[in-house]
Every structure is written in structure tokens, then in C-alpha cells.
Enzyme design. Structure first.
Site, PDB file in Angstrom:
ATOM      1  N   CYS A  70      -4.744   5.585   8.820  1.00  0.00           N
ATOM      2  CA  CYS A  70      -4.162   4.708   7.792  1.00  0.00           C
ATOM      3  C   CYS A  70      -3.159   3.793   8.502  1.00  0.00           C
ATOM      4  CB  CYS A  70      -3.473   5.541   6.724  1.00  0.00           C
ATOM      5  SG  CYS A  70      -2.684   4.538   5.443  1.00  0.00           S
ATOM      6  N   GLY A  71      -3.475   2.519   8.574  1.00  0.00           N
ATOM      7  CA  GLY A  71      -2.641   1.591   9.348  1.00  0.00           C
ATOM      8  C   GLY A  71      -1.313   1.286   8.663  1.00  0.00           C
ATOM      9  N   ASN A 124       0.908  -1.164   0.000  1.00  0.00           N
ATOM     10  CA  ASN A 124       0.000   0.000   0.000  1.00  0.00           C
ATOM     11  C   ASN A 124       0.937   1.201   0.000  1.00  0.00           C
ATOM     12  OD1 ASN A 124      -2.471   1.077   2.507  1.00  0.00           O
ATOM     13  ND2 ASN A 124      -2.426   1.548   0.326  1.00  0.00           N
ATOM     14  N   GLU A 126     -10.922   0.384  -1.239  1.00  0.00           N
ATOM     15  CA  GLU A 126     -10.780   1.493  -0.295  1.00  0.00           C
ATOM     16  C   GLU A 126     -11.557   2.741  -0.699  1.00  0.00           C
ATOM     17  OE1 GLU A 126      -7.223   2.745   1.521  1.00  0.00           O
ATOM     18  OE2 GLU A 126      -6.209   0.798   1.279  1.00  0.00           O
ATOM     19  N   ASN A 175      -6.107  10.690   0.704  1.00  0.00           N
ATOM     20  CA  ASN A 175      -6.307   9.607  -0.265  1.00  0.00           C
ATOM     21  C   ASN A 175      -5.926  10.056  -1.672  1.00  0.00           C
ATOM     22  OD1 ASN A 175      -7.455   7.439   1.334  1.00  0.00           O
ATOM     23  ND2 ASN A 175      -9.351   8.626   1.489  1.00  0.00           N
ATOM     24  N   ASN A 195     -11.415   5.200  10.870  1.00  0.00           N
ATOM     25  CA  ASN A 195     -11.997   5.280   9.522  1.00  0.00           C
ATOM     26  C   ASN A 195     -12.957   4.119   9.311  1.00  0.00           C
ATOM     27  OD1 ASN A 195      -9.753   3.514   9.518  1.00  0.00           O
ATOM     28  ND2 ASN A 195      -9.440   3.800   7.327  1.00  0.00           N
ATOM     29  N   CYS A 240      -4.984  -2.919   2.973  1.00  0.00           N
ATOM     30  CA  CYS A 240      -5.516  -1.803   3.761  1.00  0.00           C
ATOM     31  C   CYS A 240      -5.284  -2.152   5.228  1.00  0.00           C
ATOM     32  CB  CYS A 240      -7.005  -1.637   3.463  1.00  0.00           C
ATOM     33  SG  CYS A 240      -7.791  -0.345   4.426  1.00  0.00           S
ATOM     34  N   ASN A 286     -14.755   1.757   3.459  1.00  0.00           N
ATOM     35  CA  ASN A 286     -13.772   0.786   2.963  1.00  0.00           C
ATOM     36  C   ASN A 286     -14.427  -0.587   3.025  1.00  0.00           C
ATOM     37  OD1 ASN A 286     -11.235   2.581   2.842  1.00  0.00           O
ATOM     38  ND2 ASN A 286     -12.017   2.972   4.904  1.00  0.00           N
TER      39      ASN A 286
HETATM   40  N1  API Z   1      -8.802   4.871   2.229  1.00  0.00           N
HETATM   41  C1  API Z   1      -8.901   4.927   3.692  1.00  0.00           C
HETATM   42  C2  API Z   1      -7.638   5.564   4.281  1.00  0.00           C
HETATM   43  C3  API Z   1      -6.404   4.721   4.046  1.00  0.00           C
HETATM   44  C4  API Z   1      -6.482   3.437   4.839  1.00  0.00           C
HETATM   45  C5  API Z   1      -5.551   2.326   4.403  1.00  0.00           C
HETATM   46  N2  API Z   1      -4.637   2.620   3.345  1.00  0.00           N
HETATM   47  C6  API Z   1      -4.836   1.722   5.596  1.00  0.00           C
HETATM   48  O1  API Z   1      -3.703   1.227   5.453  1.00  0.00           O
HETATM   49  O2  API Z   1      -5.450   1.698   6.699  1.00  0.00           O
HETATM   50  C7  API Z   1     -10.123   5.769   4.094  1.00  0.00           C
HETATM   51  O3  API Z   1     -10.468   6.693   3.364  1.00  0.00           O
HETATM   52  O4  API Z   1     -10.685   5.476   5.163  1.00  0.00           O
END
Ligand code: API
EC number: 5.1.1.7
Length: 326
Positions: free
Chosen positions: A80-81, A12, A223, A71, A169, A232, A205
Site C-alpha cells: 500500500c503506497g 486514502n 481498488e 483492506n 499488488n 491509490c 486494482n
Molecule cells: N487495495 C489494494 C491495497 C491498497 C493499495 C492502495 N491503497 C495504495 O495506496 O497503494 C490491493 O488490494 O492491492
């Protein structure tokens, strides 16, 4: 001249943009516009990112920095983890600290260096919090109640049970067999729930998961604000919590191995009293460093910069090759 670090967690991918480098601080709107333009560029060094992780100084106790998540479509996210692991490494590299906190939108989160997964494959463990379940936390509506805990949502898809968990999120999770997971359903439901729809007005998500065995999952995520990603982090963490909620035998302390299209992560799911304790542990890979004048960057003159890749991607892919096939 400023430097943006290109990074990934389980493939990611992001650019880290540290605003403390700039003499004139760029606005979040400028950075959101930059994310959209990078994604649309015809250069694969830039157009394979899923967003930009903005780093600022933090005045919160114990925090070495603050992370804001942008994003690829320019929308903001509360967490974002996968990104937090790479920001933790970035701040660790800058300060020499290996255990500290990072300020995020809703919480100051504990992060720590973990044992490397292989030579040149560093790993970090990051706290994922807060955990919420109520409609207003997503928001969602017209789905038959204030929580969605392992129940059918025939409005969205027949024959599937869903769980909604915000960390913070928003995530909608469903466990299914391989055929359903690989059917076209997620590619149809994901865009619908992130476009004009009466259920998730701010998007969600969408995590489709297959149970491979006890504490072993495969998760694929469509996502919010991005589309399909290789992984994600918050999605895999929320899905691991949903799995434990549905399968716990009473100890409520599990390390869940989660395979994903980009590799594999571990999620420690525990509970102290009524509070969930979630930690996401996986790689924090630096793909390269991009030096560019701030004016060229925000005028989207990307060719004016100089991008230098590291050797870490080969090491990461060699590690992935050692994983048992999920
Ligand atoms: N697209 C997600 C944010 C990035 C989360 C994802 N990339 C992760 O690693 O947690 C949202 O709008 O809630």
C-alpha cells in the site's frame, strides 16, 4: 488502553494499528474482522477508512517496523503506497529517524522524510517494489499472453489498451480521454474484475488514467478489496511507470506529477540496468488519535473509545486548494 492513529495519504484513509502496544497480540483475522466492522459502522470517524495498516516489530536489518495491509473488506494486500508513507511517519515519530526501511510482504522498502508540502503537511518518499509483469504475479489468465503491455483486451472493454504491472499488488492500467474516464465504464469493470471472473481470480486494482501533458497524469482507481478510493499510491506509481514505458524518450528518468480525487502525488520513475526504481512522494497526514481499551476495540464497542482529531486536515485541504486544476 491502546491508541490507533487515523491517517491518510492523498485522502486514502486508514487506521494504523500497532500490535506492539498490546499485551495479548491480536490476530490478523481479528483485525480483518475489525476493518469490516469499522467500515460498516454508522460513525463517520470510523466508516470512511479504506483499511487498517498493521505495524509490528521487524528483525530485518535496517527495518524499524513491519507493515501488513488489511483492506476494508478484510482481504490482505501485499503493498500500500499511500499507507506506507503514513507508517513511515509513524515510525519516524516514534524513533526520531528520518531515513530507514520498512519490512513489507515481499520486500524491505526504503522510506525517507521529504520536504513538507506546506505548514502541517508533512511528506514522505517511499520505495515501491518489487515490480513484476507476468501472469502468475497477479494472477491473471485467459487474456492472450503472459504479459499485458499496452495492448487491447477486447474481452474487458472495446477500444482501450491495457498494461498490467504488479508492485507487487496487482494493477491493471488504461490511458483514455476525459469522457471515457468519467463514463460509467470503470464503475462497471472494477466490480466485475473483483468479483467472480475468469481473468483476475484474486481481483485487481483498476486504474483509469488521463494524460494531462508531459509527465502529468490524472488517475482514478477502483481498488481491489475496497472499491473506489480517493487515491491509490501503488496504482499511481504503476500508472506512472506504464506512462514512462509508453512515452520515454530514452533517458528513463522522470518525475511524474499525478493528480487524483484526493490531491496530488509525485512519482520518480527511473531504471538502473534492468531494475526499475520507483519512489512515491506525497503527504502523510495524521487525522487523529483514537484511545480505546483493547477489549472494547475487538468487541467493536467503538463508542467506548476517545477520538481526538488533529488540526492537520485543514492544513492539507488548504494545500490542495493551491493546486492548479488538473
Ligand atoms: N487495495 C489494494 C491495497 C491498497 C493499495 C492502495 N491503497 C495504495 O495506496 O497503494 C490491493 O488490494 O492491492
Amino acid at each position: 488502553m491502546v491508541t490507533l492513529r487515523k491517517v491518510h495519504g492523498s485522502e486514502n484513509r486508514f487506521f494504523i494499528l500497532d500490535r506492539t502496544q498490546f499485551t495479548t497480540t491480536p490476530t490478523i483475522e481479528q483485525i480483518a474482522n475489525l476493518a469490516v466492522n469499522l467500515k460498516q459502522s454508522d460513525n463517520e470517524t470510523f466508516n470512511d477508512i479504506d483499511g487498517i495498516l498493521v505495524v509490528d516489530a521487524s528483525d530485518h536489518s535496517g527495518c524499524l517496523g513491519k507493515m501488513t495491509v488489511v483492506n476494508a473488506d478484510g482481504s490482505l494486500a501485499s503493498m500500500c503506497g499511500n499507507g506506507l508513507r503514513t507508517v513511515a511517519r509513524y515510525l519516524a515519530d516514534q524513533t526520531g529517524e528520518t531515513k530507514f526501511k520498512v519490512e513489507t510482504q515481499d520486500a524491505d522498502l526504503h522510506v525517507e522524510q521529504a520536504d513538507q508540502l506546506a505548514p502541517e503537511v508533512p511528506a514522505y518518499g517511499v520505495e515501491i517494489a518489487p515490480v513484476r509483469f507476468h501472469a502468475a504475479d497477479f494472477p491473471f489468465a485467459e487474456l492472450g499472453g503472459d504479459t499485458i503491455l499496452n495492448r487491447p483486451l477486447p474481452q474487458l472493454a472495446p477500444d482501450l489498451d491495457f498494461t498490467a504491472i504488479a508492485v507487487p499488488n496487482p494493477h491493471l492500467i488504461s490511458f483514455m480521454d476525459h469522457d471515457t474516464l468519467t463514463s460509467g465504464l470503470q464503475a462497471q469493470l472494477g466490480p466485475y474484475l473483483n468479483g467472480e471472473n475468469p481473468y483476475f481470480p484474486d481481483g485487481v486494482n483498476l486504474n483509469f488514467a488521463q494524460i494531462l501533458g508531459p509527465d502529468r497524469l490524472f488517475v482514478k482507481t477502483y481498488e481491489r478489496g475496497v472499491g473506489f478510493t480517493n487515491a491509490c499510491g501503488t496504482g499511481m506509481t504503476a500508472t506512472s511507470l506504464a506512462y514512462v514505458l509508453n512515452h520515454d524518450q530514452g533517458d528513463f528518468d522522470h518525475v511524474v506529477t499525478v493528480y487524483n480525487p484526493g490531491g496530488m502525488v509525485k512519482v520518480h520513475v527511473a531504471r538502473t540496468g534492468t531494475e526499475y526504481a520507483l519512489q512515491l512522494i506525497a503527504n502523510a497526514t495524521t487525522l487523529g488519535n483514537w484511545e480505546i481499551e483493547a477489549t472494547d476495540l475487538f468487541q467493536h464497542q467503538f463508542a467506548a473509545g476517545n477520538y481526538q482529531p488533529t488540526t492537520e486536515e485543514t492544513a492539507y485541504q488548504n494545500w490542495v486548494a493551491t493546486l492548479p486544476q488538473p
